[in-house]
Design a protein around this motif. Structure first.
Motif, PDB file in Angstrom:
ATOM      1  N   PHE A  84     -68.067  45.139   7.966  1.00 32.81           N
ATOM      2  CA  PHE A  84     -67.954  44.041   8.915  1.00 32.81           C
ATOM      3  C   PHE A  84     -68.972  42.950   8.601  1.00 32.81           C
ATOM      4  O   PHE A  84     -70.125  43.226   8.274  1.00 32.81           O
ATOM      5  CB  PHE A  84     -68.203  44.530  10.346  1.00 32.81           C
ATOM      6  CG  PHE A  84     -67.135  45.437  10.884  1.00 32.81           C
ATOM      7  CD1 PHE A  84     -65.923  44.918  11.319  1.00 32.81           C
ATOM      8  CD2 PHE A  84     -67.333  46.808  10.968  1.00 32.81           C
ATOM      9  CE1 PHE A  84     -64.924  45.753  11.817  1.00 32.81           C
ATOM     10  CE2 PHE A  84     -66.351  47.651  11.470  1.00 32.81           C
ATOM     11  CZ  PHE A  84     -65.141  47.113  11.898  1.00 32.81           C
ATOM     12  N   THR A  85     -68.509  41.714   8.724  1.00 33.97           N
ATOM     13  CA  THR A  85     -69.385  40.542   8.619  1.00 33.97           C
ATOM     14  C   THR A  85     -69.154  39.699   9.863  1.00 33.97           C
ATOM     15  O   THR A  85     -68.002  39.430  10.222  1.00 33.97           O
ATOM     16  CB  THR A  85     -69.050  39.721   7.356  1.00 33.97           C
ATOM     17  OG1 THR A  85     -69.313  40.520   6.196  1.00 33.97           O
ATOM     18  CG2 THR A  85     -69.881  38.457   7.287  1.00 33.97           C
ATOM     19  N   TYR A  86     -70.239  39.280  10.516  1.00 29.56           N
ATOM     20  CA  TYR A  86     -70.098  38.527  11.760  1.00 29.56           C
ATOM     21  C   TYR A  86     -71.345  37.674  11.968  1.00 29.56           C
ATOM     22  O   TYR A  86     -72.415  37.947  11.391  1.00 29.56           O
ATOM     23  CB  TYR A  86     -69.897  39.477  12.946  1.00 29.56           C
ATOM     24  CG  TYR A  86     -70.722  40.748  12.873  1.00 29.56           C
ATOM     25  CD1 TYR A  86     -72.045  40.780  13.330  1.00 29.56           C
ATOM     26  CD2 TYR A  86     -70.184  41.906  12.316  1.00 29.56           C
ATOM     27  CE1 TYR A  86     -72.798  41.929  13.247  1.00 29.56           C
ATOM     28  CE2 TYR A  86     -70.938  43.067  12.218  1.00 29.56           C
ATOM     29  CZ  TYR A  86     -72.250  43.074  12.688  1.00 29.56           C
ATOM     30  OH  TYR A  86     -73.011  44.223  12.586  1.00 29.56           O
ATOM     31  N   PRO A  87     -71.242  36.630  12.785  1.00 28.23           N
ATOM     32  CA  PRO A  87     -72.392  35.747  13.024  1.00 28.23           C
ATOM     33  C   PRO A  87     -73.491  36.493  13.779  1.00 28.23           C
ATOM     34  O   PRO A  87     -73.208  37.287  14.684  1.00 28.23           O
ATOM     35  CB  PRO A  87     -71.816  34.618  13.882  1.00 28.23           C
ATOM     36  CG  PRO A  87     -70.333  34.738  13.748  1.00 28.23           C
ATOM     37  CD  PRO A  87     -70.041  36.168  13.508  1.00 28.23           C
ATOM     38  N   VAL A  88     -74.736  36.231  13.416  1.00 32.61           N
ATOM     39  CA  VAL A  88     -75.866  36.845  14.098  1.00 32.61           C
ATOM     40  C   VAL A  88     -76.941  35.789  14.377  1.00 32.61           C
ATOM     41  O   VAL A  88     -76.922  34.700  13.804  1.00 32.61           O
ATOM     42  CB  VAL A  88     -76.483  37.999  13.268  1.00 32.61           C
ATOM     43  CG1 VAL A  88     -75.484  39.125  13.090  1.00 32.61           C
ATOM     44  CG2 VAL A  88     -76.975  37.493  11.920  1.00 32.61           C
ATOM     45  N   ILE A  89     -77.844  36.139  15.243  1.00 33.34           N
ATOM     46  CA  ILE A  89     -78.976  35.269  15.553  1.00 33.34           C
ATOM     47  C   ILE A  89     -80.213  35.771  14.820  1.00 33.34           C
ATOM     48  O   ILE A  89     -80.193  36.854  14.229  1.00 33.34           O
ATOM     49  CB  ILE A  89     -79.264  35.235  17.071  1.00 33.34           C
ATOM     50  CG1 ILE A  89     -79.651  36.640  17.557  1.00 33.34           C
ATOM     51  CG2 ILE A  89     -78.070  34.689  17.838  1.00 33.34           C
ATOM     52  CD1 ILE A  89     -80.222  36.682  18.954  1.00 33.34           C
ATOM     53  N   LYS A  90     -81.272  34.979  14.867  1.00 31.70           N
ATOM     54  CA  LYS A  90     -82.562  35.404  14.321  1.00 31.70           C
ATOM     55  C   LYS A  90     -83.509  35.583  15.502  1.00 31.70           C
ATOM     56  O   LYS A  90     -84.016  34.594  16.058  1.00 31.70           O
ATOM     57  CB  LYS A  90     -83.107  34.363  13.343  1.00 31.70           C
ATOM     58  CG  LYS A  90     -84.283  34.864  12.508  1.00 31.70           C
ATOM     59  CD  LYS A  90     -84.522  33.970  11.306  1.00 31.70           C
ATOM     60  CE  LYS A  90     -85.526  34.598  10.347  1.00 31.70           C
ATOM     61  NZ  LYS A  90     -85.630  33.830   9.078  1.00 31.70           N
TER      62      LYS A  90
END
Length: 382
Positions: A84-90
């Motif tokens: 899975f690839t998905y948007p993430v925060i820092k």
């Protein structure tokens, strides 16, 4: 996750099964469609189908024990050949050198998937405790994906990479992914789940086979509400029509105390106070609405535009033309006569102007008080 668990979308399911039967599965698929239509659910179901989980059909896995093992791994979304690839925060406090990847939020992602394959970006941001941060897919992600897909399939079949919201890739990540799509690893299938395809690089789009996902048909939505939420037929019918093919919106209408109920109360209050010409309380109403965040104010205005349209249509006495909940209809049966040919256009334009002004950061107290005062004049037109 089997195709039978996906709400509606029978044409797309048949098309995906046919690709497998005819051994024409492309290296890269891109599912595009509106929110709540089930794009992610279809991607998960197709990935499961490729990896061995079936609705009683013959599987690509010849060994029955291998099929059982595949289904057990997919039940927890921990299959070694599914990535899975998905948007993430820092998160605050993360070192500047660390390149965020999907692996940093694996636990939260699996928890979200196990709850339901139908979810929104807002739900995902809440899982990450994102606050006001924007989620993106960074360069570290494409490096990690390249490493994972270079490994041999652990089960001897397909490797599947699901990329959720690829339009959120930064430029560096998109360019690296492009190279991976140009020379994909053997027996690897990329499934992109996209809501804004125009935001993707043209060179990436040209290497995908696009499948457009339509809104869920009302009959399937209604049936799902009856079977999965155990509600009566009439309520399910109303909610399905109002939801407009969006399963998430249908669920929102089921929740006690949901936002639309608040919006209905505020709409009723505005119309009653305007009819009574109660300036003092209209000012209090505008100040209360001004306390909402700007996005919530815009949602309220869109809701009021919908209610104006539905009340105007209610006057024609054709139930199939109206999309109202029971609570909305209870109000509209008495109020609808005040929305007529003489004022419907001007009321709608007034609400559109307020929506535009709020979007341009105008003073909310002034915008909503002005709207309330003008509504007094418009409501008495006949």
């Amino acid at each position: 996750m089997k195709f039978s668990e996906v709400i509606g979308q029978e044409d797309v399911k048949d098309r995906l099964r046919e690709l497998v039967r005819e051994r024409r599965v492309p290296n890269t698929l891109m599912f595009c469609g509106p929110g709540g239509s089930g794009k992610m659910a279809l991607a998960l179901a197709f990935a499961s189908y490729l990896l061995g989980e079936r609705d009683g059909e013959a599987s690509l896995l010849a060994d029955s024990q291998a099929i059982v093992n595949a289904e057990a791994m997919l039940a927890r979304w921990e299959h070694p050949d599914l990535h899975f690839t998905y948007p993430v925060i820092k998160p605050v406090g993360t070192s500047a050198e660390h390149k965020m990847t999907s692996d940093d939020f694996t636990r939260e992602w699996h928890e979200l998937l196990c709850k339901s394959p139908y979810f929104s970006m807002d739900a995902w941001l809440a899982c990450m405790d994102a606050a006001n941060q924007q989620a993106i897919i960074g360069a570290g992600e494409s490096d990690e994906l390249t490493r994972k897909l270079s490994l041999k399939s652990s089960q001897g079949g397909y490797k599947v990479s699901i990329i959720w919201l690829p339009e959120r890739m930064n430029v560096e990540c998109a360019n690296k992914l492009l190279k991976l799509l140009e020379e994909p690893p053997r027996q690897t299938v990329f499934i992109m789940v996209c809501e804004e395809p125009d935001a993707l690089l043209d060179t990436i789009k040209s290497r995908t086979q696009r499948i457009d996902i339509k809104r869920i048909d009302d009959a399937s939505l209604e049936q799902a509400l009856i079977e999965r939420r155990a509600i009566d037929v009439d309520t399910a019918h109303r909610i399905a029509r109002i939801a407009g093919g969006n399963w998430l919106r249908a669920l929102e209408n089921l929740e006690a105390g949901n936002e639309n109920r608040l919006f209905l109360d505020m709409f009723i209050m505005l119309m009653r106070l305007a009819y009574q010409r109660n300036i003092k309380e209209l000012k209090q109403w505008s100040e209360a609405v001004a306390g909402y965040g700007r996005e919530k104010q815009r949602r309220l205005l869109r809701y009021m535009m919908r209610m104006v349209r539905e009340n105007f249509m209610y006057n024609f006495g054709q139930p199939e033309l109206c999309y109202l909940t029971q609570e909305e209809e209870n109000f509209s049966c008495k109020f609808a006569r005040f929305i007529n040919e003489a004022n419907v256009v001007d009321i709608n334009e007034l609400l559109q102007k307020a929506h535009r002004d709020i979007g341009q950061n105008a003073n909310a107290k002034i915008v909503f008080f002005d709207l309330a005062l003008q509504m007094i004049v418009l409501l008495i037109r006949k």
